[in-house]
Design a protein around this motif. Structure first.
Motif, mmCIF file in Angstrom:
data_model
loop_
_atom_site.group_PDB
_atom_site.id
_atom_site.type_symbol
_atom_site.label_atom_id
_atom_site.label_comp_id
_atom_site.label_asym_id
_atom_site.label_seq_id
_atom_site.Cartn_x
_atom_site.Cartn_y
_atom_site.Cartn_z
ATOM 1 N N LEU A 136 -2.146 34.827 22.477
ATOM 2 C CA LEU A 136 -0.808 34.834 21.900
ATOM 3 C C LEU A 136 0.033 35.898 22.577
ATOM 4 C CD1 LEU A 136 -1.923 34.830 18.135
ATOM 5 C CD2 LEU A 136 -1.833 32.900 19.734
ATOM 6 N N LEU A 137 1.182 35.505 23.099
ATOM 7 C CA LEU A 137 2.101 36.468 23.692
ATOM 8 C C LEU A 137 2.806 37.226 22.571
ATOM 9 C CD1 LEU A 137 3.614 37.664 26.149
ATOM 10 C CD2 LEU A 137 5.268 35.791 25.893
ATOM 11 N N VAL A 138 2.657 38.547 22.571
ATOM 12 C CA VAL A 138 3.239 39.379 21.512
ATOM 13 C C VAL A 138 3.963 40.572 22.126
ATOM 14 C CG1 VAL A 138 1.491 38.713 19.816
ATOM 15 C CG2 VAL A 138 1.097 40.721 21.259
ATOM 16 N N SER A 139 4.794 41.208 21.301
ATOM 17 C CA SER A 139 5.524 42.391 21.758
ATOM 18 C C SER A 139 5.766 43.316 20.578
ATOM 19 C CB SER A 139 6.857 41.983 22.402
ATOM 20 O OG SER A 139 7.736 41.475 21.428
ATOM 21 N N ARG A 140 6.367 44.461 20.859
ATOM 22 C CA ARG A 140 6.649 45.443 19.809
ATOM 23 C C ARG A 140 8.018 45.220 19.164
ATOM 24 N NH1 ARG A 140 3.540 48.141 23.621
ATOM 25 N NH2 ARG A 140 1.731 49.223 22.744
ATOM 26 N N ARG A 141 8.540 44.046 19.274
ATOM 27 C CA ARG A 141 9.831 43.701 18.682
ATOM 28 C C ARG A 141 9.831 43.914 17.164
ATOM 29 N NH1 ARG A 141 11.073 38.604 16.814
ATOM 30 N NH2 ARG A 141 9.173 37.839 17.827
ATOM 31 N N THR A 142 10.929 44.421 16.641
ATOM 32 C CA THR A 142 11.056 44.657 15.205
ATOM 33 C C THR A 142 11.263 43.343 14.462
ATOM 34 O OG1 THR A 142 12.017 46.840 15.566
ATOM 35 C CG2 THR A 142 12.367 45.843 13.411
ATOM 36 N N THR A 143 10.480 43.114 13.418
ATOM 37 C CA THR A 143 10.571 41.915 12.601
ATOM 38 C C THR A 143 10.011 42.244 11.223
ATOM 39 O OG1 THR A 143 9.955 39.568 12.448
ATOM 40 C CG2 THR A 143 8.321 41.070 13.395
ATOM 41 N N TYR A 181 1.999 43.489 15.991
ATOM 42 C CA TYR A 181 2.897 42.987 17.026
ATOM 43 C C TYR A 181 3.602 41.729 16.544
ATOM 44 C CZ TYR A 181 0.385 46.096 20.223
ATOM 45 O OH TYR A 181 -0.174 47.188 20.832
ATOM 46 N N ALA A 182 4.769 41.489 17.117
ATOM 47 C CA ALA A 182 5.546 40.299 16.792
ATOM 48 C C ALA A 182 5.155 39.156 17.731
ATOM 49 C CB ALA A 182 7.038 40.590 16.923
ATOM 50 N N PHE A 183 5.041 37.969 17.178
ATOM 51 C CA PHE A 183 4.701 36.780 17.958
ATOM 52 C C PHE A 183 5.938 36.239 18.664
ATOM 53 C CE2 PHE A 183 3.576 32.048 17.800
ATOM 54 C CZ PHE A 183 2.831 32.109 18.968
ATOM 55 N N SER A 184 5.763 35.719 19.861
ATOM 56 C CA SER A 184 6.884 35.270 20.695
ATOM 57 C C SER A 184 7.177 33.781 20.576
ATOM 58 C CB SER A 184 6.586 35.578 22.163
ATOM 59 O OG SER A 184 5.509 34.755 22.612
ATOM 60 N N ILE A 217 -13.730 32.512 16.128
ATOM 61 C CA ILE A 217 -13.494 32.305 17.549
ATOM 62 C C ILE A 217 -12.727 33.501 18.107
ATOM 63 C CG2 ILE A 217 -13.436 29.796 17.277
ATOM 64 C CD1 ILE A 217 -10.358 30.055 17.598
ATOM 65 N N ARG A 218 -12.479 33.472 19.401
ATOM 66 C CA ARG A 218 -11.801 34.587 20.049
ATOM 67 C C ARG A 218 -10.328 34.262 20.267
ATOM 68 N NH1 ARG A 218 -14.171 38.211 24.977
ATOM 69 N NH2 ARG A 218 -12.419 39.647 25.150
ATOM 70 N N ILE A 219 -9.480 34.912 19.479
ATOM 71 C CA ILE A 219 -8.032 34.774 19.634
ATOM 72 C C ILE A 219 -7.486 36.149 19.995
ATOM 73 C CG2 ILE A 219 -5.843 34.158 18.547
ATOM 74 C CD1 ILE A 219 -7.388 32.371 16.643
ATOM 75 N N ARG A 220 -6.932 36.261 21.176
ATOM 76 C CA ARG A 220 -6.472 37.543 21.679
ATOM 77 C C ARG A 220 -4.954 37.623 21.713
ATOM 78 N NH1 ARG A 220 -10.093 40.134 24.872
ATOM 79 N NH2 ARG A 220 -8.767 41.941 24.462
ATOM 80 N N GLY A 221 -4.461 38.843 21.665
ATOM 81 C CA GLY A 221 -3.046 39.083 21.844
ATOM 82 C C GLY A 221 -2.792 39.656 23.225
ATOM 83 N N MET A 222 -1.775 39.160 23.900
ATOM 84 C CA MET A 222 -1.354 39.709 25.186
ATOM 85 C C MET A 222 -0.021 40.415 24.973
ATOM 86 S SD MET A 222 -0.648 37.809 28.831
ATOM 87 C CE MET A 222 0.272 38.629 30.142
ATOM 88 N N VAL A 223 -0.024 41.735 25.154
ATOM 89 C CA VAL A 223 1.169 42.533 24.907
ATOM 90 C C VAL A 223 2.024 42.585 26.164
ATOM 91 C CG1 VAL A 223 2.082 44.765 24.191
ATOM 92 C CG2 VAL A 223 -0.081 43.941 23.251
#
Length: 254
Positions: A136-143, A181-184, A217-223
């Motif tokens: 999952l593409l994530v970032s530090r965006r405020t939400t 992290y926020a989801f994109s 299962i393996r679900i990873r976040g990509m920052v």
């Protein structure tokens, strides 16, 4: 479908586009234009530029208009297949499940909303997704709503910081010890997960699915620090979208 050496993707284009009314009273969200091109063309071009040769587009609202548009443009010179949800919207998880037969079972699928613009390198994200069941593409965006990860960036839950709600298969999860992290709206999905969808109904959200099975299962976040992301699903954003796209294109991120 022999695509074992090719990258494949899915574009969510079935939504009603209610936030883009009155434009979507007469057309699907995917055909709303920014800078002279439709939202769908912008995303297809991004994917094609990153080497994706096989794309599935799901359709519902004014579905025939999207099918005709793709036909008139010769599918933009690549293999584009339509997943028809005309009878009923199936939500994000149900939409992926419904399209299962249109994908190669040996390659990951990059999932991309039609109304999301970003500067993410799609090739980099896709390659990273090969190492996990989902990335999952994530970032530090405020939400107000955040995905929760452990120190290894493995998904463990979700929280709404305004209401205090927490969803996780891990009982007693300590949110204060999680990375938030926020989801994109962009992620990479492994076809290995289709069998786990068998017990789910026809209509369900992909995040509901991920949160239910993330302990199995393996679900990873990509920052992506400094990720530039624009949700162009609102009419008051469209005027800014052209400048946003111009800057992203100038940077040449594929």
């Amino acid at each position: 479908m022999n695509v074992k050496t090719s990258k494949q993707a899915m574009i969510f284009a079935a939504g009603l586009g209610t936030r883009l009314k009155p434009l979507t009273d007469t057309m699907p969200k995917a055909l709303v234009r920014v800078g002279g091109k439709t939202l769908l063309e912008h995303v297809v071009e991004r994917l094609k530029g990153a080497g994706f040769e096989h794309i599935v587009v799901n359709v519902h609202h004014f579905s025939g208009m999207i099918v005709d548009y793709l036909r008139r443009n010769n599918d933009f010179g690549i293999d584009i297949r339509v997943s028809d949800e005309t009878p009923a919207l199936l939500d994000t998880g149900g939409g992926i499940k419904h399209a299962a037969s249109l994908f190669d079972s040996d390659m990951p699928v990059l999932i991309h909303n039609v109304d999301i613009f970003s500067d993410i390198n799609l090739t980099e994200l896709y390659c990273a997704g090969m190492a996990s069941d989902a990335t999952l593409l994530v970032s530090r965006r405020t939400t107000s709503r955040y995905l929760l990860f452990d120190d290894d960036m493995t998904l463990v839950g979700w929280t709404n910081v305004e209401t205090g709600e927490v969803r996780s298969p891990y009982a007693g999860l300590d949110v204060s010890k999680c990375r938030m992290y926020a989801f994109s709206g962009i992620h990479v999905f492994s076809p290995r997960l289709f069998s786990l969808m068998d017990t789910f109904p026809d209509k369900f959200g992909i995040m509901d699915f991920y949160l239910k099975i993330c302990d199995k299962i393996r679900i990873r976040g990509m920052v992506k620090d400094g990720l530039r992301l624009m949700d162009v699903g609102k009419t008051d954003i469209l005027s800014d979208a052209e400048a946003f796209l111009s800057q992203c294109n100038a940077d040449g991120n594929n």
